[in-house]
Design a protein around this motif. Structure first.
Motif, PDB file in Angstrom:
ATOM      1  N   TYR A  11       0.812  -1.236   0.000  1.00 48.91           N
ATOM      2  CA  TYR A  11       0.000   0.000   0.000  1.00 48.91           C
ATOM      3  C   TYR A  11       0.822   1.252   0.000  1.00 48.91           C
ATOM      4  N   MET A  70      -7.279  -3.990   7.561  1.00 49.21           N
ATOM      5  CA  MET A  70      -7.909  -3.346   6.411  1.00 49.21           C
ATOM      6  C   MET A  70      -7.390  -3.972   5.116  1.00 49.21           C
ATOM      7  N   PHE A  72      -7.597  -3.411   0.718  1.00 50.67           N
ATOM      8  CA  PHE A  72      -7.926  -2.510  -0.386  1.00 50.67           C
ATOM      9  C   PHE A  72      -7.720  -3.264  -1.704  1.00 50.67           C
ATOM     10  N   THR A 207     -15.301   3.467  -5.667  1.00 54.79           N
ATOM     11  CA  THR A 207     -15.593   3.563  -4.234  1.00 54.79           C
ATOM     12  C   THR A 207     -16.127   4.933  -3.825  1.00 54.79           C
ATOM     13  N   THR A 238      -8.077   7.872   3.347  1.00 63.42           N
ATOM     14  CA  THR A 238      -8.271   6.604   2.632  1.00 63.42           C
ATOM     15  C   THR A 238      -6.944   6.044   2.137  1.00 63.42           C
ATOM     16  N   LEU A 256      -9.174   2.321  -7.240  1.00 69.97           N
ATOM     17  CA  LEU A 256      -9.630   1.652  -6.032  1.00 69.97           C
ATOM     18  C   LEU A 256     -11.091   1.242  -6.221  1.00 69.97           C
ATOM     19  N   VAL A 259     -12.916  -1.296  -0.455  1.00 74.32           N
ATOM     20  CA  VAL A 259     -12.255  -1.105   0.831  1.00 74.32           C
ATOM     21  C   VAL A 259     -13.052  -1.881   1.863  1.00 74.32           C
TER      22      VAL A 259
END
Length: 300
Positions: A11, A70, A72, A207, A238, A256, A259
């Motif tokens: 990320y 989390m 993504f 998103t 984010t 993206l 999420v």
């Protein structure tokens, strides 16, 4: 999330051999990197202060938040001389930590798919300073072809084989400031540079629509100008929401699309899989990865 041309990492590399502040100079050969400590141009020499880093890897930089549990998902297309294919990358923030050059880092686990087939599985290692800058300390990217594991030749770990940590995200990005080194590993011809290009942009992806978007231009000065640049778009709170390409024959465009906060069972499975890959690295990369302490579950 750290996206790279032809390769995606977590990320978005240590210099922790002595206590206190130091400036790391380039040790690369003349044909492997610029012969200057300012690898990305004037003002880009890597300044590293061991005492700046937190004892535990809490990463809450608003442009680059990495909260364990989390996940993504980004999707898009890659265009190259071989044609166009769909790419999907699933970025998972694990509950694992790993000590690299004396710094406790957070472990990211990325799974990269081309036309639905796994092509890379990567562990990447991040830590944040008390001032809020997020640093990348290394990557262990396993490569796959036709579903078969073929090796991890692009592995680099800060402090080993002259690799140097770099800044994945500045604490307070501002336009008009010098370019900065995101990571440098001369043995695998890896050098990424970042430029704060724009702020306060508006971007819409699947998103949602995001205001106050930060745009970072990324490039590798070891490559010819025709290789092009990547543009990455980060939304406050984010993180990465979009990737585009400028110039170059090989181009990636990613958005993206999902999420989610992982449930307990999913999170446990992600941690177990990342631990398995960490363990495998000690056999696959004996000269680099095997020199690091094993990753640990931090009890989150």
């Amino acid at each position: 999330m750290v996206f790279r041309a032809h390769r995606f990492t977590a990320y978005g590399s240590a210099l922790l051999l002595a206590v206190g502040s130091l400036t790391v100079m380039s040790a690369g050969t003349a044909d492997a990197a610029p012969p200057s400590p300012e690898l990305c141009g004037p003002g880009s020499a890597i300044n590293f202060d061991r005492s700046d880093f937190q004892a535990t890897p809490r990463i809450d930089n608003k442009w680059f938040p990495l909260k364990p549990g989390m996940q993504f998902t980004t999707t898009g297309t890659v265009t190259s001389a071989d044609g166009v294919y769909e790419r999907t990358v699933v970025h998972s923030v694990t509950g694992l930590t790993k000590v690299i050059d004396g710094i406790t880092t957070r472990v990211m686990w990325d799974r990269d798919y081309a036309d639905g087939k796994l092509v890379e599985s990567e562990l990447a290692f991040f830590a944040q300073t008390r001032q809020g800058a997020v640093w990348l300390f290394g990557e262990y990217p396993e490569e796959y072809e036709n579903g078969e594991f073929i090796g991890a030749p692009s592995t680099f770990i800060s402090g080993i084989a002259k690799a140097q940590a770099g800044i994945a995200m500045q604490a307070k990005p501002r336009t008009g400031t010098p370019d900065y080194v995101q990571a440098y590993a001369p043995k695998v011809d890896f050098l990424d540079c970042g430029t704060v290009l724009k702020k306060d942009q508006h971007v819409c992806v699947r998103t949602g629509c995001y205001n106050d978007v930060l745009v970072i231009d990324e490039y590798n000065p070891l490559e010819p100008p025709e290789a092009g640049h990547q543009r990455k778009f980060y939304s406050a709170g984010t993180g990465l929401v979009k990737v585009t390409a400028v110039g170059g024959t090989d181009q990636e465009f990613m958005d993206l699309v999902k999420v989610q906060k992982l449930g307990a069972a999913q999170f446990a499975a992600i941690n177990a899989a990342a631990l398995d890959q960490d363990e495998r690295g000690y056999t696959v990369s004996r000269s680099v990865y095997a020199k690091t302490p094993r990753a640990q579950l931090d009890g989150l």
